[in-house]
Design a protein around this motif. Sequence first.
Motif, short mmCIF file in Angstrom:
data_model
loop_
_atom_site.label_atom_id
_atom_site.label_comp_id
_atom_site.label_asym_id
_atom_site.label_seq_id
_atom_site.Cartn_x
_atom_site.Cartn_y
_atom_site.Cartn_z
N ALA A 23 -15.59 2.51 -28.60
CA ALA A 23 -15.22 2.99 -29.98
C ALA A 23 -14.71 1.80 -30.90
CB ALA A 23 -14.71 4.18 -30.04
N GLN A 24 -13.70 1.47 -30.42
CA GLN A 24 -13.00 0.31 -31.28
C GLN A 24 -13.27 -1.00 -31.05
OE1 GLN A 24 -8.77 1.30 -30.26
NE2 GLN A 24 -8.66 3.18 -31.56
N ILE A 25 -13.98 -1.35 -30.01
CA ILE A 25 -14.25 -2.99 -30.00
C ILE A 25 -15.73 -3.17 -29.80
CG2 ILE A 25 -14.19 -4.97 -28.45
CD1 ILE A 25 -11.56 -3.71 -27.29
N MET A 26 -16.51 -2.45 -29.21
CA MET A 26 -18.04 -2.84 -29.24
C MET A 26 -18.77 -2.40 -30.27
SD MET A 26 -18.05 -4.64 -26.34
CE MET A 26 -19.72 -4.57 -25.91
N LEU A 27 -18.38 -1.00 -30.73
CA LEU A 27 -19.20 -0.56 -31.98
C LEU A 27 -18.93 -1.19 -33.26
CD1 LEU A 27 -21.24 1.74 -32.51
CD2 LEU A 27 -19.16 3.32 -33.22
N PRO A 28 -17.83 -1.53 -33.63
CA PRO A 28 -17.35 -2.61 -34.98
C PRO A 28 -18.12 -3.47 -34.72
CG PRO A 28 -15.54 -1.18 -34.14
CD PRO A 28 -16.54 -0.91 -33.06
N LEU A 29 -17.88 -4.17 -33.72
CA LEU A 29 -18.82 -5.71 -33.71
C LEU A 29 -20.41 -5.59 -33.67
CD1 LEU A 29 -16.29 -7.34 -30.95
CD2 LEU A 29 -16.50 -7.77 -33.71
N SER A 30 -20.92 -4.63 -33.22
CA SER A 30 -22.24 -4.52 -33.29
C SER A 30 -22.66 -3.67 -34.36
CB SER A 30 -22.70 -3.59 -31.78
OG SER A 30 -22.16 -2.51 -31.84
N LYS A 31 -21.93 -3.38 -35.28
CA LYS A 31 -22.42 -2.54 -36.57
C LYS A 31 -23.38 -3.24 -37.40
CE LYS A 31 -19.40 -0.14 -38.67
NZ LYS A 31 -18.25 0.29 -39.41
N PRO A 32 -23.52 -4.64 -37.51
CA PRO A 32 -24.36 -5.44 -38.23
C PRO A 32 -25.83 -5.29 -37.78
CG PRO A 32 -22.56 -6.74 -38.07
CD PRO A 32 -22.16 -5.69 -37.36
N ALA A 33 -25.92 -5.43 -36.12
CA ALA A 33 -27.25 -5.63 -35.60
C ALA A 33 -27.65 -4.05 -35.53
CB ALA A 33 -26.78 -5.93 -34.01
N VAL A 34 -26.78 -3.04 -35.39
CA VAL A 34 -27.35 -1.63 -35.49
C VAL A 34 -28.00 -1.37 -36.86
CG1 VAL A 34 -26.62 0.85 -35.14
CG2 VAL A 34 -25.76 -0.85 -33.52
N LEU A 35 -27.25 -1.76 -37.81
CA LEU A 35 -27.73 -1.45 -39.15
C LEU A 35 -29.01 -2.30 -39.36
CD1 LEU A 35 -24.57 -1.29 -41.38
CD2 LEU A 35 -26.03 0.59 -40.65
N THR A 36 -29.23 -3.30 -38.92
CA THR A 36 -30.51 -4.22 -39.11
C THR A 36 -31.44 -3.48 -38.24
OG1 THR A 36 -29.10 -6.21 -39.16
CG2 THR A 36 -31.41 -6.35 -38.69
N VAL A 37 -31.25 -3.14 -37.07
CA VAL A 37 -32.47 -2.61 -36.37
C VAL A 37 -32.68 -0.96 -37.22
CG1 VAL A 37 -32.81 -1.19 -34.19
CG2 VAL A 37 -31.94 -3.33 -34.12
N GLY A 38 -31.67 -0.38 -37.57
CA GLY A 38 -31.88 0.89 -38.23
C GLY A 38 -32.56 0.81 -39.59
N LEU A 39 -32.37 -0.34 -40.39
CA LEU A 39 -33.07 -0.61 -41.61
C LEU A 39 -34.75 -1.13 -41.33
CD1 LEU A 39 -33.27 -1.33 -44.64
CD2 LEU A 39 -32.64 -3.47 -43.99
N PHE A 40 -34.91 -1.90 -40.21
CA PHE A 40 -36.19 -1.99 -39.67
C PHE A 40 -36.99 -0.88 -39.36
CE2 PHE A 40 -35.24 -6.87 -38.98
CZ PHE A 40 -35.53 -7.17 -40.09
#
Length: 114
Positions: A23-40
Motif C-alpha cells: 500500500a505505501q511503497i509498491m502501489l504509489p511507485l507503480s501508479k504511472p504504469a497502472v494508469l497507462t495500462v488502464g488508459l490503453f
Amino acid sequence: MGIPHELTESAKIDGASEFRIYAQIMLPLSKPAVLTVGLFTFLGAWGDFQGPLIYLNDPDKWTLSIGLKQYIRENNVAWGQLMAASTLFTLPIVILYFFVQKKFIEGISITGLK
C-alpha cells in the motif's frame, strides 16, 4: 518489475507488513504504469467494433461505434451530422487523456529506462 527489490527488503527489515509494503511503497511507485495500462484498456474497449457487433443484436444496446456505422448504412449520409457525432464519440477519450496525461508520460518514461 522495474521497482528495485531493495525497497521491499528494507521495508521488511523496518518491520512493515506485506500489506503496508504494497500500500505505501509498491502501489504509489507503480501508479504511472497502472494508469497507462488502464488508459490503453479503456481505449481498446471504447473503440471496439468487432466484439459488440458479434454479440449485440438489439439496436437499443449497440455501442457508439456500431451506431455510427449503422447511421452510414441506413441514411443518406449527412456528413456534418456524422462528423459532429464522431467528435462527440472521441471527446471522452480526449478528456480522459487530459486527466491522466502527467501519469501517462511518467509511465512511458519509467518503462523506457533501465
